[in-house]
Design an enzyme around this catalytic site. Structure first.
Site, short mmCIF file in Angstrom:
data_model
loop_
_atom_site.label_atom_id
_atom_site.label_comp_id
_atom_site.label_asym_id
_atom_site.label_seq_id
_atom_site.Cartn_x
_atom_site.Cartn_y
_atom_site.Cartn_z
N LYS A 1 3.40 5.41 6.29
CA LYS A 1 2.59 4.20 6.10
C LYS A 1 2.23 3.53 7.43
CE LYS A 1 4.95 3.17 1.88
NZ LYS A 1 5.32 2.03 1.04
N ARG B 1 12.01 -5.54 -5.52
CA ARG B 1 10.64 -5.26 -5.92
C ARG B 1 10.62 -4.96 -7.40
NH1 ARG B 1 9.14 -0.78 -1.55
NH2 ARG B 1 9.82 -1.87 0.32
N ASN C 1 5.95 1.34 -4.09
CA ASN C 1 6.44 0.88 -5.39
C ASN C 1 5.76 1.56 -6.57
OD1 ASN C 1 8.42 -0.79 -6.30
ND2 ASN C 1 7.01 -2.47 -6.77
N PRO D 1 0.83 -1.21 0.00
CA PRO D 1 0.00 0.00 0.00
C PRO D 1 0.86 1.26 0.00
CG PRO D 1 -0.66 -1.53 1.74
CD PRO D 1 0.64 -2.01 1.19
N GLU D 2 0.35 2.29 -0.66
CA GLU D 2 1.03 3.58 -0.73
C GLU D 2 0.51 4.46 0.42
OE1 GLU D 2 3.18 4.26 -3.43
OE2 GLU D 2 2.81 2.31 -4.34
#
Ligand SMILES: [Zn+2]
Length: 270
Positions: A51, A252, A167, A2-3
């Site tokens: 986050k 990633r 990401n 999650p961003e």
């Protein structure tokens, strides 16, 4: 992964659903807090820091903070008391019940109960939060510029530089800045513009149900390069490529257009 804007929306959901309410039952399904019980406490608020999620609960003279993090797969759901859970019960890590709501944290990467005075121990390392009251472009720029040889994508993902980019935004920001993700920070032509754009992207998307960096909200048109490998670049038609990048064990997927995003600048170490 999650961003920051997803975490921000999660904080807002929890805040609207629980704040001001008394907890009638709590269930911590993690070994270190298996016997903890905050029943009788009043939920003060939930805020996001980068986050990280901080849910503050007062009970008498006790001041608690429940620190949670979604990591890769986590999510918080808020249901009415007798509603069926949308994910398997064995993936629940924490359950908070009030008279009108049941909040369930599924597959959370972190569940930690802290004394409120110790919040800095878990979020004090973060750089300026792109969606926080402490957002400071100058400090973020100073952090990024302090390591000019580091690949820009890795620097953007480092939450100690600035907090909130995952990401997806890292890939989209490299595209909109016209640089290959492995370009050293010091060779990025206009780092301030990139940081300002990051701030704008998260601000815009924190109010949207579906994230978009292109401004187009149609399902397959929302991103420039993220998860668009093999599709033609929206700008030049060259197929977008994907490659696993990052430190060993923590690689990633990195997406970029080989034509629009040249690898600028030689590493200073050579
Ligand atoms: Zn292109």
């Amino acid at each position: 992964m999650p961003e920051g804007d997803t975490v921000y929306r999660t904080a807002r959901l929890l805040d609207r659903s629980l704040s001001g309410q008394v907890l009638t039952a709590t269930d911590f399904r993690v070994p270190q807090h298996a016997t903890a019980d905050l029943a009788g406490g009043t939920v003060v608020e939930t805020v996001s820091r980068g986050k990280h999620l901080l849910t503050r609960v007062d009970r008498g003279t006790e001041r608690w903070t429940l620190h949670t993090h979604l990591k890769m797969e986590g999510s918080w759901k808020v249901l009415t008391p007798h509603q069926r859970w949308p994910r398997p019960a064995q993936t629940a890590r924490v359950v908070l019940e009030t008279g009108t709501a049941v909040a369930i944290g599924f597959s959370l990467g972190i569940v930690e109960l802290l004394d409120r005075a110790a919040e800095d121990d878990v979020v004090g390392h973060l750089g300026p939060d792109l969606l926080g009251p402490d957002w400071d472009e100058e400090v973020a720029l100073r952090h990024l510029a302090a390591e000019p040889d580091r690949p820009v994508r890795a620097s953007l993902l480092d939450q100690t530089n600035l907090a909130g980019i995952g990401n997806m935004y890292a890939a989209e920001l490299c595209f909109t800045s016209g640089v290959h993700p492995e370009t050293p920070v010091g060779a990025v032509p206009d780092l301030r513009r990139l940081v300002r754009r990051a701030h704008q992207m998260l601000l815009l998307n924190k109010e949207r149900p579906h994230q978009s960096t292109t401004g187009d909200l149609r399902e397959r048109e929302r991103m420039w390069v993220y998860r668009r490998d093999k599709s033609p670049c929206r700008r030049c038609g060259t197929p977008v490529v994907v490659e696993m990048q990052g430190p060993a064990g923590r690689e990633r997927a990195s997406y970029w257009c080989p034509s629009c995003q040249p690898l600028l600048g030689a590493r200073a170490s050579s």
